[in-house]
Design a protein around this motif. Structure first.
Motif, PDB file in Angstrom:
ATOM      1  N   GLY A 235       0.803  -1.215   0.000  1.00 16.49           N
ATOM      2  CA  GLY A 235       0.000   0.000   0.000  1.00 16.49           C
ATOM      3  C   GLY A 235       0.828   1.255   0.000  1.00 16.49           C
ATOM      4  N   ALA A 236       2.160   1.119  -0.020  1.00 16.68           N
ATOM      5  CA  ALA A 236       3.033   2.299  -0.021  1.00 16.68           C
ATOM      6  C   ALA A 236       2.900   3.090  -1.312  1.00 16.68           C
ATOM      7  CB  ALA A 236       4.483   1.870   0.197  1.00 16.68           C
ATOM      8  N   ASN A 237       2.661   2.417  -2.429  1.00 13.30           N
ATOM      9  CA  ASN A 237       2.471   3.062  -3.728  1.00 13.30           C
ATOM     10  C   ASN A 237       1.737   2.101  -4.650  1.00 13.30           C
ATOM     11  OD1 ASN A 237       4.553   1.296  -4.934  1.00 13.30           O
ATOM     12  ND2 ASN A 237       5.995   2.581  -3.785  1.00 13.30           N
ATOM     13  N   ARG A 238       1.541   2.513  -5.876  1.00  6.85           N
ATOM     14  CA  ARG A 238       0.841   1.684  -6.853  1.00  6.85           C
ATOM     15  C   ARG A 238       1.750   1.328  -8.027  1.00  6.85           C
ATOM     16  NH1 ARG A 238      -5.156   4.583  -7.281  1.00  6.85           N
ATOM     17  NH2 ARG A 238      -5.716   4.342  -5.060  1.00  6.85           N
ATOM     18  N   TYR A 239       3.014   1.122  -7.713  1.00  7.32           N
ATOM     19  CA  TYR A 239       3.985   0.778  -8.762  1.00  7.32           C
ATOM     20  C   TYR A 239       3.984  -0.741  -8.988  1.00  7.32           C
ATOM     21  CZ  TYR A 239       5.695   5.463  -7.545  1.00  7.32           C
ATOM     22  OH  TYR A 239       5.808   6.814  -7.280  1.00  7.32           O
ATOM     23  N   TYR A 240       2.870  -1.254  -9.443  1.00  7.27           N
ATOM     24  CA  TYR A 240       2.728  -2.702  -9.557  1.00  7.27           C
ATOM     25  C   TYR A 240       3.531  -3.281 -10.715  1.00  7.27           C
ATOM     26  CZ  TYR A 240      -1.334  -1.523  -6.665  1.00  7.27           C
ATOM     27  OH  TYR A 240      -2.155  -1.025  -5.687  1.00  7.27           O
ATOM     28  N   LEU A 241       3.376  -2.685 -11.878  1.00  6.23           N
ATOM     29  CA  LEU A 241       3.926  -3.296 -13.095  1.00  6.23           C
ATOM     30  C   LEU A 241       4.260  -2.213 -14.111  1.00  6.23           C
ATOM     31  CD1 LEU A 241       4.356  -5.687 -15.152  1.00  6.23           C
ATOM     32  CD2 LEU A 241       1.893  -5.560 -15.580  1.00  6.23           C
ATOM     33  N   MET A 242       5.401  -2.370 -14.764  1.00  6.37           N
ATOM     34  CA  MET A 242       5.802  -1.490 -15.867  1.00  6.37           C
ATOM     35  C   MET A 242       6.188  -2.365 -17.050  1.00  6.37           C
ATOM     36  SD  MET A 242       8.759   1.467 -16.069  1.00  6.37           S
ATOM     37  CE  MET A 242       8.020   2.417 -14.736  1.00  6.37           C
ATOM     38  N   CYS A 243       5.528  -2.160 -18.171  1.00  4.45           N
ATOM     39  CA  CYS A 243       5.743  -2.995 -19.351  1.00  4.45           C
ATOM     40  C   CYS A 243       6.130  -2.129 -20.544  1.00  4.45           C
ATOM     41  CB  CYS A 243       4.477  -3.777 -19.670  1.00  4.45           C
ATOM     42  SG  CYS A 243       4.627  -4.861 -21.104  1.00  4.45           S
ATOM     43  N   MET A 244       7.302  -2.374 -21.081  1.00  3.79           N
ATOM     44  CA  MET A 244       7.778  -1.721 -22.294  1.00  3.79           C
ATOM     45  C   MET A 244       8.393  -2.786 -23.197  1.00  3.79           C
ATOM     46  SD  MET A 244       9.438   1.799 -20.704  1.00  3.79           S
ATOM     47  CE  MET A 244       9.610   2.543 -22.349  1.00  3.79           C
ATOM     48  N   ASN A 245       8.663  -2.437 -24.425  1.00  2.00           N
ATOM     49  CA  ASN A 245       9.277  -3.401 -25.341  1.00  2.00           C
ATOM     50  C   ASN A 245      10.703  -3.745 -24.924  1.00  2.00           C
ATOM     51  OD1 ASN A 245       7.045  -3.718 -27.109  1.00  2.00           O
ATOM     52  ND2 ASN A 245       7.568  -1.771 -28.156  1.00  2.00           N
ATOM     53  N   GLU A 246      11.307  -2.887 -24.131  1.00  2.00           N
ATOM     54  CA  GLU A 246      12.703  -3.088 -23.724  1.00  2.00           C
ATOM     55  C   GLU A 246      12.845  -3.878 -22.425  1.00  2.00           C
ATOM     56  OE1 GLU A 246      12.186   0.013 -26.523  1.00  2.00           O
ATOM     57  OE2 GLU A 246      11.436  -0.089 -24.450  1.00  2.00           O
ATOM     58  N   PHE A 247      11.834  -3.879 -21.587  1.00  2.00           N
ATOM     59  CA  PHE A 247      11.921  -4.602 -20.310  1.00  2.00           C
ATOM     60  C   PHE A 247      10.530  -4.785 -19.726  1.00  2.00           C
ATOM     61  CE2 PHE A 247      12.295  -0.128 -19.233  1.00  2.00           C
ATOM     62  CZ  PHE A 247      11.412  -0.001 -18.156  1.00  2.00           C
ATOM     63  N   LEU A 248      10.457  -5.680 -18.749  1.00  2.00           N
ATOM     64  CA  LEU A 248       9.245  -5.933 -17.981  1.00  2.00           C
ATOM     65  C   LEU A 248       9.649  -5.904 -16.517  1.00  2.00           C
ATOM     66  CD1 LEU A 248       6.237  -6.792 -17.753  1.00  2.00           C
ATOM     67  CD2 LEU A 248       7.005  -9.173 -17.921  1.00  2.00           C
ATOM     68  N   ALA A 249       9.048  -4.952 -15.754  1.00  2.00           N
ATOM     69  CA  ALA A 249       9.490  -4.746 -14.379  1.00  2.00           C
ATOM     70  C   ALA A 249       8.298  -4.749 -13.428  1.00  2.00           C
ATOM     71  CB  ALA A 249      10.260  -3.432 -14.265  1.00  2.00           C
ATOM     72  N   PHE A 250       8.582  -5.091 -12.162  1.00  2.00           N
ATOM     73  CA  PHE A 250       7.564  -5.134 -11.106  1.00  2.00           C
ATOM     74  C   PHE A 250       8.089  -4.366  -9.904  1.00  2.00           C
ATOM     75  CE2 PHE A 250       7.143  -8.912 -13.666  1.00  2.00           C
ATOM     76  CZ  PHE A 250       5.779  -9.043 -13.877  1.00  2.00           C
ATOM     77  N   GLY A 251       7.201  -3.564  -9.283  1.00  2.00           N
ATOM     78  CA  GLY A 251       7.549  -2.860  -8.062  1.00  2.00           C
ATOM     79  C   GLY A 251       8.371  -1.620  -8.314  1.00  2.00           C
ATOM     80  N   GLY A 252       8.502  -0.823  -7.284  1.00  2.00           N
ATOM     81  CA  GLY A 252       9.277   0.405  -7.359  1.00  2.00           C
ATOM     82  C   GLY A 252       9.404   1.040  -5.988  1.00  2.00           C
ATOM     83  N   GLY A 253       9.917   2.277  -6.001  1.00  2.00           N
ATOM     84  CA  GLY A 253      10.183   2.951  -4.735  1.00  2.00           C
ATOM     85  C   GLY A 253      11.534   2.551  -4.182  1.00  2.00           C
ATOM     86  N   GLY A 254      12.567   2.820  -4.925  1.00  2.00           N
ATOM     87  CA  GLY A 254      13.932   2.443  -4.537  1.00  2.00           C
ATOM     88  C   GLY A 254      14.566   1.559  -5.592  1.00  2.00           C
ATOM     89  N   ASN A 255      13.996   0.412  -5.845  1.00  2.00           N
ATOM     90  CA  ASN A 255      14.486  -0.522  -6.856  1.00  2.00           C
ATOM     91  C   ASN A 255      13.291  -1.240  -7.488  1.00  2.00           C
ATOM     92  OD1 ASN A 255      17.587  -0.613  -6.184  1.00  2.00           O
ATOM     93  ND2 ASN A 255      16.551  -0.917  -4.223  1.00  2.00           N
ATOM     94  N   PHE A 256      13.557  -1.817  -8.650  1.00  2.00           N
ATOM     95  CA  PHE A 256      12.588  -2.773  -9.187  1.00  2.00           C
ATOM     96  C   PHE A 256      12.691  -4.054  -8.360  1.00  2.00           C
ATOM     97  CE2 PHE A 256      13.156  -0.589 -13.495  1.00  2.00           C
ATOM     98  CZ  PHE A 256      11.966   0.117 -13.377  1.00  2.00           C
ATOM     99  N   ALA A 257      11.546  -4.572  -7.971  1.00  2.00           N
ATOM    100  CA  ALA A 257      11.574  -5.861  -7.272  1.00  2.00           C
ATOM    101  C   ALA A 257      12.063  -6.952  -8.214  1.00  2.00           C
ATOM    102  CB  ALA A 257      10.190  -6.200  -6.736  1.00  2.00           C
ATOM    103  N   LEU A 258      11.674  -6.875  -9.486  1.00  2.00           N
ATOM    104  CA  LEU A 258      12.103  -7.826 -10.511  1.00  2.00           C
ATOM    105  C   LEU A 258      12.026  -7.133 -11.858  1.00  2.00           C
ATOM    106  CD1 LEU A 258      12.921 -10.742 -11.316  1.00  2.00           C
ATOM    107  CD2 LEU A 258      10.467 -11.257 -11.532  1.00  2.00           C
ATOM    108  N   CYS A 259      13.088  -7.245 -12.643  1.00  2.00           N
ATOM    109  CA  CYS A 259      13.126  -6.615 -13.961  1.00  2.00           C
ATOM    110  C   CYS A 259      13.794  -7.563 -14.953  1.00  2.00           C
ATOM    111  CB  CYS A 259      13.906  -5.300 -13.896  1.00  2.00           C
ATOM    112  SG  CYS A 259      13.981  -4.411 -15.477  1.00  2.00           S
TER     113      CYS A 259
END
Length: 302
Positions: free
Chosen positions: A232-256
């Motif tokens: 609940g700290a933020n809503r940085y659930y998922l980021m999807c681009m043609n160059e990468f697929l990442a999860f999480g945020g606020g400091g680091n990607f949890a998985l990229c």
């Protein structure tokens, strides 16, 4: 011969008769005479000897009573316990304790076996084999999935071993089954991790987060499978681009994952409150799988 003997006896009698009486001029007292000392020493020696062998009664200062021999009372207690039935009760108690221990161990083994067979039963929902999903992991993931997909068939939408190493191929095939999908990946050191996401994946030209609060991450790096849901700290659930697929945020990607699905990174994120999901923060991927879910009727008709 008899005459000579009588003569000698007579002379000896006269000799003792001529000696002074003991009462007239006592040379020795009764206690100091040689005969008395001899009798006393002999008597005392014999008395000491008998006092050592046989304890004497009375208050004799020269001799001490022999100490009583130690008695092993526990042997008598054991005998009394056996006679009274306590020994039998103790044996029964030991038998009951062993039986309880055996029952507990059997229950634990049975419980573990039930979990294993439950995982095996749920593995039957997979339409194809997986590089990473074991019976235990399948049982864990099945319990973590939303209710809408429980009891559905697991459809393998994408695998690098089957469809090649390309993020674009994964994005394209994610549209075959709209709804929740499970991303499963692993590094070359044995760690297995992944995420639940919403499909189809829509790449954006610019960095923009998407996804829902149902998104979660999981990993086996801690020995047992562990899940990380949004904090609940933020809503940085998922980021999807043609160059990468990442999860999480606020400091680091949890998985990229990179665009070739060969390398990836992982680190702590505020979104999921997780630590590193893999064996290291930067690592090579062993394989990547994307699983969709469909009801049996839908799967058979497709």
């Amino acid at each position: 011969m008899h005459a000579l003997k009588d003569k000698v006896s007579q002379k000896l009698s006269n000799l003792f008769a001529d000696s002074p009486s003991q009462s007239a001029s006592p040379r020795y007292s009764n206690s100091d005479s040689p005969k008395a000392r001899l009798n006393s020493s002999v008597g005392k020696s014999l008395s000491s000897y008998f006092s050592f062998v046989v304890p004497q009664s009375g208050n004799d200062d020269d001799s001490e009573p022999c100490p009583p021999l130690p008695i092993r009372t526990e042997s008598y207690e054991s005998i009394e316990n056996c006679k009274s039935g306590n020994g039998h009760d103790q044996a029964e108690t030991f038998k009951e304790s062993d039986k309880d221990c055996e029952l507990r161990v059997s229950a634990k083994v049975e419980e573990s076996g039930n979990d294993y067979f439950l995982g095996v039963k749920q593995m039957r929902e997979l339409t194809e084999g997986s590089v990473f999903i074991t019976a235990n992991l399948c049982e864990f993931l099945h319990a973590s999935l939303p209710n809408i997909v429980r009891g559905c068939k697991w459809i393998l939408l994408y695998s690098t071993l089957k469809h090649g190493i390309s993020l674009r191929t994964l994005l394209r095939r994610s549209g075959e089954l709209p709804g929740p999908c499970l991303l499963v990946a692993g590094d070359k050191k044995g760690a297995v991790f992944g995420a639940l996401l919403e499909c189809p994946l829509q790449p954006t030209p610019k960095r923009k987060y998407q996804g829902t609060s149902q998104t979660f991450l999981f990993t086996t790096i801690y020995g047992e499978p562990r899940i990380f849901r949004p904090t609940g700290a933020n809503r940085y659930y998922l980021m999807c681009m043609n160059e990468f697929l990442a999860f999480g945020g606020g400091g680091n990607f949890a998985l990229c994952l990179d665009e070739d699905l060969l390398k990836a990174t992982s680190g702590p994120s505020e979104t999921f409150g997780n630590e590193c999901l893999a064996s290291s923060t930067e690592f090579e991927l062993k394989n990547v799988e994307l699983w969709g879910f469909a009801h049996a009727s839908q799967y058979l008709s497709s």
